[in-house]
Write a protein that holds these residues in place. Structure first.
Motif, PDB file in Angstrom:
ATOM      1  N   SER A 270      30.659  76.521   4.172  1.00 13.38           N
ATOM      2  CA  SER A 270      29.246  76.917   4.276  1.00 13.38           C
ATOM      3  C   SER A 270      28.390  76.154   3.263  1.00 13.38           C
ATOM      4  N   SER A 271      28.955  75.933   2.069  1.00 12.65           N
ATOM      5  CA  SER A 271      28.220  75.159   1.061  1.00 12.65           C
ATOM      6  C   SER A 271      28.089  73.702   1.469  1.00 12.65           C
ATOM      7  N   LEU A 272      29.126  73.170   2.131  1.00 11.50           N
ATOM      8  CA  LEU A 272      29.061  71.795   2.628  1.00 11.50           C
ATOM      9  C   LEU A 272      27.931  71.641   3.639  1.00 11.50           C
ATOM     10  N   ALA A 273      27.853  72.592   4.562  1.00 12.36           N
ATOM     11  CA  ALA A 273      26.808  72.523   5.585  1.00 12.36           C
ATOM     12  C   ALA A 273      25.417  72.643   4.961  1.00 12.36           C
ATOM     13  N   ALA A 274      25.302  73.517   3.959  1.00 11.64           N
ATOM     14  CA  ALA A 274      24.003  73.687   3.304  1.00 11.64           C
ATOM     15  C   ALA A 274      23.605  72.423   2.548  1.00 11.64           C
ATOM     16  N   ALA A 275      24.587  71.821   1.860  1.00 10.99           N
ATOM     17  CA  ALA A 275      24.286  70.607   1.101  1.00 10.99           C
ATOM     18  C   ALA A 275      23.968  69.436   2.010  1.00 10.99           C
ATOM     19  N   ALA A 276      24.642  69.377   3.172  1.00 10.77           N
ATOM     20  CA  ALA A 276      24.412  68.281   4.113  1.00 10.77           C
ATOM     21  C   ALA A 276      23.096  68.442   4.865  1.00 10.77           C
TER      22      ALA A 276
ATOM     23  N   GLY B 254      33.215  68.571  -4.069  1.00 17.40           N
ATOM     24  CA  GLY B 254      34.546  67.991  -3.965  1.00 17.40           C
ATOM     25  C   GLY B 254      34.762  67.034  -5.111  1.00 17.40           C
ATOM     26  N   ASP B 255      36.009  66.739  -5.415  1.00 19.11           N
ATOM     27  CA  ASP B 255      36.290  65.862  -6.554  1.00 19.11           C
ATOM     28  C   ASP B 255      35.995  64.401  -6.231  1.00 19.11           C
ATOM     29  N   GLU B 256      36.065  64.052  -4.941  1.00 18.83           N
ATOM     30  CA  GLU B 256      35.764  62.680  -4.536  1.00 18.83           C
ATOM     31  C   GLU B 256      35.261  62.700  -3.099  1.00 18.83           C
ATOM     32  N   VAL B 257      34.208  61.964  -2.821  1.00 23.06           N
ATOM     33  CA  VAL B 257      33.652  61.881  -1.469  1.00 23.06           C
ATOM     34  C   VAL B 257      33.588  60.406  -1.084  1.00 23.06           C
ATOM     35  N   GLU B 258      34.191  60.089   0.063  1.00 22.68           N
ATOM     36  CA  GLU B 258      34.269  58.703   0.519  1.00 22.68           C
ATOM     37  C   GLU B 258      33.830  58.607   1.972  1.00 22.68           C
ATOM     38  N   ARG B 259      32.944  57.659   2.266  1.00 21.78           N
ATOM     39  CA  ARG B 259      32.496  57.455   3.633  1.00 21.78           C
ATOM     40  C   ARG B 259      33.520  56.538   4.331  1.00 21.78           C
ATOM     41  N   ILE B 260      34.122  57.036   5.428  1.00 24.58           N
ATOM     42  CA  ILE B 260      35.156  56.300   6.146  1.00 24.58           C
ATOM     43  C   ILE B 260      34.551  55.408   7.223  1.00 24.58           C
ATOM     44  N   GLY B 261      33.491  55.862   7.843  1.00 18.18           N
ATOM     45  CA  GLY B 261      32.857  55.124   8.929  1.00 18.18           C
ATOM     46  C   GLY B 261      31.999  56.047   9.760  1.00 18.18           C
TER      47      GLY B 261
ATOM     48  N   GLU C 255      19.632  60.119   6.398  1.00 17.41           N
ATOM     49  CA  GLU C 255      19.050  59.515   5.206  1.00 17.41           C
ATOM     50  C   GLU C 255      19.731  58.199   4.833  1.00 17.41           C
ATOM     51  N   GLY C 256      21.051  58.141   5.006  1.00 14.19           N
ATOM     52  CA  GLY C 256      21.793  56.930   4.683  1.00 14.19           C
ATOM     53  C   GLY C 256      21.749  56.607   3.209  1.00 14.19           C
ATOM     54  N   ASP C 257      22.098  55.367   2.891  1.00 12.08           N
ATOM     55  CA  ASP C 257      22.028  54.857   1.523  1.00 12.08           C
ATOM     56  C   ASP C 257      22.787  55.740   0.540  1.00 12.08           C
ATOM     57  N   ARG C 258      23.875  56.323   0.979  1.00 11.54           N
ATOM     58  CA  ARG C 258      24.778  57.111   0.139  1.00 11.54           C
ATOM     59  C   ARG C 258      24.161  58.394  -0.410  1.00 11.54           C
ATOM     60  N   VAL C 259      22.988  58.785   0.093  1.00 14.26           N
ATOM     61  CA  VAL C 259      22.370  60.025  -0.379  1.00 14.26           C
ATOM     62  C   VAL C 259      23.231  61.222  -0.017  1.00 14.26           C
ATOM     63  N   LEU C 260      23.797  61.195   1.189  1.00 15.52           N
ATOM     64  CA  LEU C 260      24.630  62.309   1.639  1.00 15.52           C
ATOM     65  C   LEU C 260      25.827  62.501   0.719  1.00 15.52           C
ATOM     66  N   GLU C 261      26.486  61.402   0.365  1.00 14.84           N
ATOM     67  CA  GLU C 261      27.644  61.520  -0.521  1.00 14.84           C
ATOM     68  C   GLU C 261      27.262  62.148  -1.856  1.00 14.84           C
ATOM     69  N   GLU C 262      26.098  61.772  -2.376  1.00 16.90           N
ATOM     70  CA  GLU C 262      25.657  62.314  -3.660  1.00 16.90           C
ATOM     71  C   GLU C 262      25.436  63.825  -3.571  1.00 16.90           C
ATOM     72  N   ARG C 263      24.888  64.280  -2.461  1.00 17.36           N
ATOM     73  CA  ARG C 263      24.639  65.716  -2.307  1.00 17.36           C
ATOM     74  C   ARG C 263      25.943  66.497  -2.187  1.00 17.36           C
ATOM     75  N   LEU C 264      26.973  65.889  -1.602  1.00 18.01           N
ATOM     76  CA  LEU C 264      28.237  66.592  -1.379  1.00 18.01           C
ATOM     77  C   LEU C 264      29.192  66.472  -2.555  1.00 18.01           C
ATOM     78  N   ARG C 265      28.913  65.556  -3.480  1.00 20.20           N
ATOM     79  CA  ARG C 265      29.888  65.264  -4.536  1.00 20.20           C
ATOM     80  C   ARG C 265      30.152  66.471  -5.430  1.00 20.20           C
ATOM     81  N   ALA C 266      29.189  67.341  -5.587  1.00 19.59           N
ATOM     82  CA  ALA C 266      29.399  68.527  -6.413  1.00 19.59           C
ATOM     83  C   ALA C 266      30.350  69.527  -5.763  1.00 19.59           C
TER      84      ALA C 266
END
Length: 382
Positions: free
Chosen positions: A320-326, A369-376, A356-367
């Motif tokens: 639920s937190s992932l969905a809210a952050a995304a 999880g310990d590591e967030v990586e875009r696969i494709g 949004e792109g430009d890695r903004v999504l990863e930054e929002r989700l990083r809190a």
């Protein structure tokens, strides 16, 4: 197993039989401080070199390690890493070339013959190939250490009954090893190792000869024994799945040296050494083949981003937190999250719309999880 003498005794120090004579009586109680130390093993700069006609092989290279009392401590490494050599220095089946091993704070290299006999009564050992005498019954195999120690027959009978109940083989006492399954044979080996009331149990690849289901039952038995008796268990294996199932702490050996050590959840969640990562590789789920076939390297109209979130034991997954952050619906593609010592360890693949792109999504989700990586990316309808 209420009512067992083991449950009544509890303190490992009370199990020590210092000699064949002392094995016939329960030793006096120790102080609380002494009881806390019972079962501690310390390796100080331990090295072991084997010499042969073809040259020298260094099996251990200045190993410094402390195994706390009452833990289930795993020793893992690839073939030839030095696991068995390290284990066998604890009961002096192997003598270090240099360095020293201390059991309960006592350097064991200085023990004379009588002291070494007493040490080995405090240390039980179980083996990969069971090492049972085929011509003796289960009861006779389990009783053998007490017979050698000169314990009276009446006490032998009661002790053997106790450990057979503990390992669930009370109805197999008069059977011969040839009539037992592999798991039952290993239970006999465990009972024999426990019958002298040791404070330390050494397990030398104790499950390698067993099928997966039987392996699991033996590991659960060892965990139960540790909880009931407070006994220190040192377990060597080449399988990370065994370490994950039963151990609280682990040391990874590579070419006789310590590659890394720590709590199991930490080593599994954030492996630092290539040897550790190689040992963990069979347990890590790769990308699903159908996803690989559809994965796009760049965004396309209507495509969703595929992210891999790694959990190394510090943060627990919260969808639920992932969905809210995304700020968008999150679709779970694959998850391999385990609970190790109460901590979440593993990976999760999610698909989420990324406007949004430009890695903004990863930054929002990083809190989260310990590591967030875009696969494709995958098409929205995949």
């Amino acid at each position: 197993m209420a009512g067992l003498a083991f449950d009544a005794i509890r303190g490992p120090a009370n199990w020590i039989a210092r000699s064949a004579v002392e094995a016939r009586a329960v030793p006096a109680a120790r102080t609380a401080a002494e009881n806390r130390a019972a079962g501690t093993v310390v390796f100080e700069a331990v090295s072991k070199t084997y010499r042969s006609a073809s040259g020298e092989v260094r099996a251990l290279d200045r190993v410094d390690l402390e195994i706390p009392a009452g833990t289930i401590f795993g020793v893992i490494g690839r073939s030839g890493a030095g696991k068995s050599s390290l284990l066998r220095t604890v009961n002096r089946l192997e003598e270090p070339t240099s360095g020293q091993v201390l059991v309960d704070g006592e350097p064991i290299a200085a023990l004379d013959t009588a002291g070494l006999v007493a040490l080995r009564r405090r240390i039980g050992m179980i083996f990969q190939q069971f090492n049972l005498l085929s011509a003796k019954t289960v009861r006779q195999n389990v009783a053998l250490p007490l017979v050698v120690a000169g314990v009276p027959s009446a006490e032998i009978g009661s002790r053997v009954d106790e450990v057979l109940r503990l390992v669930g083989l009370e109805n197999k006492a008069e059977s011969y090893p040839s009539r037992l399954s592999g798991g039952q044979k290993q239970r006999v080996g465990i009972a024999r190792a426990l019958v002298s009331h040791p404070e330390i149990l050494l397990c030398d690849e104790a499950t390698s000869a067993l099928d997966p289901e039987t392996t699991l039952s033996i590991l659960r038995l060892l965990r139960d024994i540790n909880r009931r008796l407070g006994i220190t268990i040192i377990l060597i294996t080449h399988e990370m799945s065994v370490i994950r199932e039963v151990c609280s702490d682990v040391v990874v050996l590579e070419q006789g040296r310590i590659a890394e050590t720590g709590p199991v959840w930490s080593v599994f969640g954030s492996p630092e050494h290539p040897a550790t990562r190689a040992l963990l590789e069979p347990l890590i789920r790769g990308l699903p083949e159908d996803l690989v076939a559809r994965l796009l390297p760049h965004p396309a109209p209507g495509a969703t981003a595929v992210l891999r979130i790694t959990y190394s034991g510090k943060i627990s997954p919260d969808l639920s937190s992932l969905a809210a952050a995304a700020a968008a619906p999150v679709r779970l593609i694959q998850a391999g999250i385990e609970r190790i010592e109460g901590r979440a360890v593993g990976r999760m693949l999610i698909a989420v719309a990324d406007g949004e792109g430009d890695r903004v999504l990863e930054e929002r989700l990083r809190a989260l999880g310990d590591e967030v990586e875009r696969i494709g990316y995958v098409a929205a309808d995949d």
